[in-house]
Design a protein around this motif. Structure first.
Motif, PDB file in Angstrom:
ATOM      1  N   HIS A 259       0.841  -1.201   0.000  1.00  0.00           N
ATOM      2  CA  HIS A 259       0.000   0.000   0.000  1.00  0.00           C
ATOM      3  C   HIS A 259       0.872   1.245   0.000  1.00  0.00           C
ATOM      4  CE1 HIS A 259      -3.458  -2.557   0.890  1.00  0.00           C
ATOM      5  NE2 HIS A 259      -2.752  -3.104   1.862  1.00  0.00           N
ATOM      6  N   ASP A 260       0.359   2.310  -0.627  1.00  0.00           N
ATOM      7  CA  ASP A 260       1.127   3.544  -0.754  1.00  0.00           C
ATOM      8  C   ASP A 260       1.396   4.228   0.590  1.00  0.00           C
ATOM      9  OD1 ASP A 260       1.206   3.198  -3.486  1.00  0.00           O
ATOM     10  OD2 ASP A 260      -0.478   4.557  -3.898  1.00  0.00           O
ATOM     11  N   TRP A 261       0.548   4.012   1.574  1.00  0.00           N
ATOM     12  CA  TRP A 261       0.673   4.732   2.841  1.00  0.00           C
ATOM     13  C   TRP A 261       1.798   4.213   3.716  1.00  0.00           C
ATOM     14  CZ3 TRP A 261       0.363   2.280   7.563  1.00  0.00           C
ATOM     15  CH2 TRP A 261      -0.211   1.000   7.584  1.00  0.00           C
ATOM     16  N   GLU A 262       2.242   2.987   3.493  1.00  0.00           N
ATOM     17  CA  GLU A 262       3.110   2.314   4.460  1.00  0.00           C
ATOM     18  C   GLU A 262       4.470   2.990   4.631  1.00  0.00           C
ATOM     19  OE1 GLU A 262       2.914  -2.158   4.444  1.00  0.00           O
ATOM     20  OE2 GLU A 262       1.832  -1.796   2.578  1.00  0.00           O
ATOM     21  N   LYS A 263       5.191   3.194   3.552  1.00  0.00           N
ATOM     22  CA  LYS A 263       6.539   3.754   3.670  1.00  0.00           C
ATOM     23  C   LYS A 263       6.516   5.173   4.241  1.00  0.00           C
ATOM     24  CE  LYS A 263      10.887   4.400   1.173  1.00  0.00           C
ATOM     25  NZ  LYS A 263      11.587   4.285  -0.142  1.00  0.00           N
ATOM     26  N   PRO A 264       5.652   6.082   3.756  1.00  0.00           N
ATOM     27  CA  PRO A 264       5.602   7.421   4.359  1.00  0.00           C
ATOM     28  C   PRO A 264       5.208   7.389   5.839  1.00  0.00           C
ATOM     29  CG  PRO A 264       4.528   7.434   2.216  1.00  0.00           C
ATOM     30  CD  PRO A 264       4.804   5.999   2.548  1.00  0.00           C
ATOM     31  N   PHE A 265       4.335   6.482   6.215  1.00  0.00           N
ATOM     32  CA  PHE A 265       3.914   6.336   7.612  1.00  0.00           C
ATOM     33  C   PHE A 265       5.104   6.026   8.511  1.00  0.00           C
ATOM     34  CE2 PHE A 265       2.516   3.360  10.998  1.00  0.00           C
ATOM     35  CZ  PHE A 265       1.627   4.165  11.681  1.00  0.00           C
ATOM     36  N   LEU A 266       5.965   5.136   8.053  1.00  0.00           N
ATOM     37  CA  LEU A 266       7.149   4.783   8.828  1.00  0.00           C
ATOM     38  C   LEU A 266       8.165   5.917   8.832  1.00  0.00           C
ATOM     39  CD1 LEU A 266       7.607   1.134   7.497  1.00  0.00           C
ATOM     40  CD2 LEU A 266       6.657   1.793   9.706  1.00  0.00           C
ATOM     41  N   GLU A 267       8.410   6.483   7.661  1.00  0.00           N
ATOM     42  CA  GLU A 267       9.479   7.476   7.532  1.00  0.00           C
ATOM     43  C   GLU A 267       9.162   8.794   8.230  1.00  0.00           C
ATOM     44  OE1 GLU A 267      10.282   7.645   3.321  1.00  0.00           O
ATOM     45  OE2 GLU A 267      11.907   6.175   3.533  1.00  0.00           O
ATOM     46  N   MET A 268       7.881   9.113   8.406  1.00  0.00           N
ATOM     47  CA  MET A 268       7.547  10.377   9.063  1.00  0.00           C
ATOM     48  C   MET A 268       7.970  10.370  10.533  1.00  0.00           C
ATOM     49  SD  MET A 268       4.685  10.478  11.332  1.00  0.00           S
ATOM     50  CE  MET A 268       3.451   9.288  11.884  1.00  0.00           C
ATOM     51  N   THR A 269       8.230   9.194  11.111  1.00  0.00           N
ATOM     52  CA  THR A 269       8.610   9.138  12.522  1.00  0.00           C
ATOM     53  C   THR A 269      10.062   9.558  12.749  1.00  0.00           C
ATOM     54  OG1 THR A 269       9.257   6.787  12.458  1.00  0.00           O
ATOM     55  CG2 THR A 269       6.947   7.289  12.924  1.00  0.00           C
ATOM     56  N   ARG A 270      10.795   9.856  11.687  1.00  0.00           N
ATOM     57  CA  ARG A 270      12.133  10.417  11.840  1.00  0.00           C
ATOM     58  C   ARG A 270      12.052  11.817  12.478  1.00  0.00           C
ATOM     59  NH1 ARG A 270      16.649   8.748   9.133  1.00  0.00           N
ATOM     60  NH2 ARG A 270      15.344   7.566   7.685  1.00  0.00           N
TER      61      ARG A 270
END
Length: 309
Positions: free
Chosen positions: A130-141
């Protein structure tokens, strides 16, 4: 003899994404099945999040929770614990909606703000479902999971006083124990209370046995015999820390929210597999596991007949 060990199972959570494991429960039916199987395997408390059934994204909507909460309640005697952690980036009002609608026996409550870093997991995958997965993880930086004194007090009054719901107080670091002590001293939290010590999240206390021993020592100094304590550790430390907790007279949490694995490089095929594994370890050490009714009595819960689902 030590008290029977309370096993909590967290079947899906709001951290792992569907790409990471085909066994992660996503739909209401999958979450219900996972919870029921975990209870049958020996978990006396089920800690629940919801997900969008189409995308697997964390979903705070009460109507999503209500697709599986009644099924679990009708099929088990387990204590149902609704997360107020929600998904990263949600407001406290969003995080509380499901719990205030369902009025459960238990809900989780994070006892302090922290840098909740799950962005390193994005480096392990290249193809995403799904498109949301990678941005969801990376925003926690660049993300702080906010749990201010005002937020915590709001939840204690809105959900605790308003619904008779008691809490799984999640403490990710030493200071969170002192935050909890502040609210105890103010009379907003009354014993017996349930402390979940969390290890291995980037931004919180590391999964080191010395840390477990120190947090346990400080909790004893602060709270004496007024509390029950439990341990969860993220990833590969899950089973070893759960075992250490049981050996020290504590309780424990397992489930795919905390670790997707059952052994080195081996994905768990179900939450029940993790419950069965830790139950076997506990019983082989000479301990027994607590029933849901024993958990209710020790945590002074209101009972499953007083929930709204």
């Amino acid at each position: 003899m030590s008290k029977p060990v309370i096993i909590t199972c967290a079947p899906t959570g709001g951290i792992h994404t569907p790409t990471m494991s085909p066994h992660l429960p996503v739909t209401p039916s999958e979450i219900a099945t996972a919870a029921i199987e975990a209870a049958e395997a020996g978990a006396s408390i089920i800690h629940l999040h919801a997900r969008d059934p189409e995308t697997g994204k964390p979903d705070p909507r009460p109507e999503t929770f209500m697709q599986f909460l009644p099924i679990i309640k009708q099929s088990t005697n387990a204590v149902i614990n609704i997360s107020t952690g929600g998904g990263l980036g949600m407001t406290i009002e969003e995080r509380l909606r499901a719990a205030t609608t369902a009025s459960p026996e238990m809900a989780s409550m994070n006892m302090g703000s922290l840098n909740f870093g799950i962005f390193p997991m994005a480096e392990k995958y290249s193809d995403w479902k799904h498109d949301w997965e990678k941005p969801f993880l990376e925003m926690t930086r660049d993300f702080i999971f906010p749990n201010t004194f005002q937020t915590i007090e709001y939840a204690l009054k809105e959900l605790g006083d308003g619904h008779g719901t008691r809490f799984e107080f999640e403490c990710y670091d030493l200071g969170h124990l002192y935050n909890l002590a502040y609210f105890v001293d103010k009379g907003l939290i009354k014993p017996p209370f349930f402390i979940q010590m969390v290890f291995g999240i980037l931004g919180g206390v590391g999964a080191d046995l010395d840390n477990l021993m120190h947090l346990h020592t400080i909790a004893q100094k602060l709270f004496g015999d007024a509390y029950e304590w439990s341990v969860l550790a993220a990833g590969r430390h899950q089973m070893s820390f759960a075992t250490q907790s049981a050996m020290l007279g504590g309780n424990l949490r397992v489930g795919l929210e905390d670790s997707l694995y059952i052994g080195p490089k081996q994905l768990a095929r179900s939450n029940a597999d993790q419950v069965r594994k830790i139950r076997s370890i506990i019983e082989n050490l000479g301990h027994t596991i607590a029933t849901p009714e024993q958990a209710r009595e020790r945590l002074a819960l209101k009972g499953g007949d007083l929930v709204k689902f």
